[in-house]
Design a protein around this motif. Structure first.
Motif, PDB file in Angstrom:
ATOM      1  N   LYS A  88     -10.623   2.435  -6.724  1.00  0.00           N
ATOM      2  CA  LYS A  88      -9.861   2.388  -7.841  1.00  0.00           C
ATOM      3  C   LYS A  88      -9.912   0.701  -8.096  1.00  0.00           C
ATOM      4  O   LYS A  88     -10.329   0.070  -7.609  1.00  0.00           O
ATOM      5  CB  LYS A  88      -8.670   2.827  -7.697  1.00  0.00           C
ATOM      6  N   CYS A 136      -8.554   3.447  -2.892  1.00  0.00           N
ATOM      7  CA  CYS A 136      -8.521   5.034  -2.981  1.00  0.00           C
ATOM      8  C   CYS A 136      -9.981   5.309  -3.758  1.00  0.00           C
ATOM      9  O   CYS A 136     -10.206   4.548  -4.509  1.00  0.00           O
ATOM     10  CB  CYS A 136      -7.296   5.467  -3.636  1.00  0.00           C
ATOM     11  N   CYS A 194      -1.447   2.655  -5.478  1.00  0.00           N
ATOM     12  CA  CYS A 194      -1.657   3.626  -6.785  1.00  0.00           C
ATOM     13  C   CYS A 194      -0.457   4.336  -7.176  1.00  0.00           C
ATOM     14  O   CYS A 194      -0.218   4.732  -8.253  1.00  0.00           O
ATOM     15  CB  CYS A 194      -3.071   4.050  -7.016  1.00  0.00           C
ATOM     16  N   CYS A 230      -6.722  -0.630  -5.628  1.00  0.00           N
ATOM     17  CA  CYS A 230      -6.408  -0.153  -4.487  1.00  0.00           C
ATOM     18  C   CYS A 230      -7.943   0.391  -3.777  1.00  0.00           C
ATOM     19  O   CYS A 230      -8.651   0.582  -4.687  1.00  0.00           O
ATOM     20  CB  CYS A 230      -5.560   0.729  -4.103  1.00  0.00           C
ATOM     21  N   VAL A 253      -4.259   8.947  -3.159  1.00  0.00           N
ATOM     22  CA  VAL A 253      -3.435   8.191  -3.506  1.00  0.00           C
ATOM     23  C   VAL A 253      -3.114   7.295  -2.275  1.00  0.00           C
ATOM     24  O   VAL A 253      -2.925   7.771  -1.268  1.00  0.00           O
ATOM     25  CB  VAL A 253      -2.050   8.875  -4.111  1.00  0.00           C
ATOM     26  N   CYS A 254      -2.263   5.999  -2.617  1.00  0.00           N
ATOM     27  CA  CYS A 254      -1.909   5.402  -1.554  1.00  0.00           C
ATOM     28  C   CYS A 254      -0.631   4.596  -2.166  1.00  0.00           C
ATOM     29  O   CYS A 254      -0.248   4.566  -3.372  1.00  0.00           O
ATOM     30  CB  CYS A 254      -2.969   4.140  -1.073  1.00  0.00           C
TER      31      CYS A 254
END
Ligand SMILES: [Zn+2]
Lengths: 479, 97
Positions: free
Chosen positions: A20, A25, A41, A23, A37-38
């Motif tokens: 992304k 991901c 995000c 980040c 997802v993290c």
């Protein structure tokens, strides 16, 4: 009164990075909901986003490939709005200092070239996906959100309102798609939402320079929908104006099933985005040298490739522009002529039987059952006189179902062209005997009558006789 | 700059805040005082001063395009008020973005 349509496009293109924009991901399409997802995000408090270097590289390349000026100093901004697909309540985007500005691309519509201006290209993050519990957003009691797509890098390419018809808008979007594919920064799979457009349409009386009130249609993700939605909107606005009405500035949705646009009835202040500089992301500074370096390393672009095909192979502008309209198609063409096949023949087969079959089966040229090598070999068989052009059509449709080489198919099916005069002679004699009228016409000076006789011989030989040999033989026999 | 009661209602609407009728005047007066205080800064000559967008003299802070582990879905959803089939569940959405 006659009206002129004024059309502008904002094209969103997902970039083909591994991760992304802010980040680590993954960006893989079609993963299980909420598994990519993290904290970054998902917009959890206290996180620090960091820009993916590839995104900047790709955006600069896209800017250069569309004749933009690259801003040496560029920054990110927060675009504030509330919507559940946006976990932070702002979208990180670019406002006053986008990465690229003031470009253009050239389109070809009805053999006329036209320049379409690009206002800007900026980088931003994609939003998540909503799944509504009802059939649509208005009749849903609740919605489910998948944030996998949140933070997938996008570039937004904003055009000037330079287009005047649906055909021009389509040609423009096709050109943008081709360029992004050539520079290899986006997969451009429209059905996956990699490439989608917001369309602005307004009308004004012909000759008027002031812009009329526009309506906007968002997230159009096929060329057909693009054209249909624009044509519908032009028609609708024309009717409203002709009835003495006024166009309301609004967002409308395109309903492809009904073929109409519908008002979304959104509130005015929904568009008060209160942009502010993104304090967590330091500015991006690109030196003149770095920019020149990117420029030097750009691959050959569609327009240059088209010009080269015209010059090197004598293709018409139209043929060359169709073949270079996608990178896959252009590479397929290169593959065909690499076998030694004639370029014009290659172009004809690609635009004829190949395209027809691809469209009918709904496959892209990359997945064509007849690859470039086999098509090239088949064209070589025509060039050598082993098969006629007519028989080649049969060979081609056989190759579509059968992975054998064209040589093998021709041999197995007994499709070799008959050039042996003796073998043709019997058929020629028979045709002469049965077509006394054409023979008389010919003998009485109507030389064109021979065409009908050649046709009869070809038919009787099931297309296998060499037309030239038939011609010669007939001329000799009829004296 | 003068902050009006209309401004207060507009900002509150944008921020999805409900302000009681009797609070409106109070907010208007306080915000107006704060914004007016900024007017003092307007008096400074900034003709040749570039805007300070960032507090720190940093630029080009990048990361390589290398994947990192994402959160476990259970954990990612653990703070959500409502969850359904691995999704964050939200109430009826009235407007498109
Ligand atoms: Zn993430």
């Amino acid at each position: 009164m006659r009206y002129e349509a004024v059309i502008g496009l904002e094209i969103h293109s997902e970039l083909k990075t591994n991760t992304k924009i802010f980040c680590g991901c993954k960006t893989t399409f079609g993963a299980e909901q909420n598994t990519h997802v993290c904290p970054v995000c998902l917009g959890l408090p206290g996180v620090l986003p960091t820009v993916n270097k590839k995104v900047v590289e790709f955006a600069i390349k896209a800017g250069l490939a569309t004749n933009c000026k690259i801003n040496e100093y560029s920054k990110f901004d927060r675009k504030n709005y509330y919507y559940p697909d946006l976990p932070k309540n702002w979208q990180t985007s670019q406002y006053d200092l986008p990465i690229a500005e003031h470009g253009y691309v050239e389109i070809l519509v009805d053999s006329e070239k036209k320049k379409i201006g690009l206002t800007r290209i900026h980088m931003e993050e994609d939003a998540g996906k909503l799944v509504h519990s009802g059939t649509n957003i208005k009749d849903s009691a609740s919605s489910n959100v998948d944030y996998n797509r949140t933070g997938v890098p996008l570039i937004e390419i904003v055009s000037e309102p330079d287009m005047r018809s649906a055909a021009e808008a389509r040609a423009y979007m096709e050109k943008i798609k081709a360029i992004l594919e050539y520079i290899d920064v986006s997969n451009c799979r429209m059905e996956e939402g990699n490439l989608r457009a917001d369309i602005n349409v307004s009308l004004r009386p012909v000759g008027e320079s002031k812009l009329g009130t526009r309506t906007e249609m968002k997230n159009i993700n096929s060329f057909k929908a693009l054209e249909d939605a624009i044509n519908y909107e032009i028609e609708r606005q024309t009717e409203v104006l002709e009835d003495g009405g006024e166009i309301i500035q609004e967002t409308r949705t395109w309903d492809p099933a009904k073929g109409i646009t519908l008002s979304m009835r959104s509130k005015e202040d929904a568009h008060d985005y209160r942009y502010m500089p993104e304090p967590d992301l330091p500015p991006i500074v690109t030196t003149k040298e770095e920019i020149e370096n990117y420029r030097k390393n750009l691959p050959e672009l569609p327009d240059a490739r088209r010009a080269r095909l015209e010059k090197e192979y004598g293709l018409s502008e139209y043929d060359a522009s169709i073949i270079t309209s996608s990178r896959e198609m252009a590479e397929y063409f290169d593959g065909v002529i690499a076998t030694g096949a004639d370029a014009k023949q290659a172009a004809n087969w690609i635009m004829g039987d190949l395209s027809k079959n691809l469209n009918a089966d709904g496959v892209t040229v990359k997945d064509s059952p007849v690859d470039a090598k086999r098509l090239g070999e088949m064209i070589l068989l025509i060039q050598k006189g082993t098969i006629s052009g007519k028989i080649a059509k049969q060979v081609f449709s056989e190759m579509w179902k059968n992975p054998d080489s064209p040589e093998k198919i021709v041999k197995d099916k007994g499709l070799v062209q008959i050039t042996d005069t003796k073998a043709i002679e019997g058929i020629v004699d028979e045709v002469i005997a049965k077509n006394q009228k054409a023979v008389d016409d010919y003998k009485n000076g109507n030389k064109k009558a021979i065409g009908a006789l050649v046709g009869q011989v070809m038919k009787a030989s099931k297309g296998k006789a060499n037309p030239q040999a038939v011609n010669e033989l007939l001329a000799k026999k009829l004296g | 700059m003068k902050v009006t009661e209309e401004d207060i209602l507009h900002i509150a609407a944008l921020s999805r805040l409900k302000i009681a009728k009797e609070e409106e005047k109070n907010y208007q007066e306080e915000l107006d005082k704060i914004i007016s205080y900024m007017d003092i800064l307007e008096g400074v000559d900034t003709e040749n001063v570039p805007p300070t967008t960032y507090a720190l003299p940093m630029e080009n802070v990048f990361r390589e395009d290398e994947p990192k582990d994402s959160l476990d879905r259970e954990l990612a959803l653990s703070n959500a008020p409502e969850v359904e089939d691995g999704y964050f569940k939200v109430p009826r959405v009235l407007e498109e973005s």
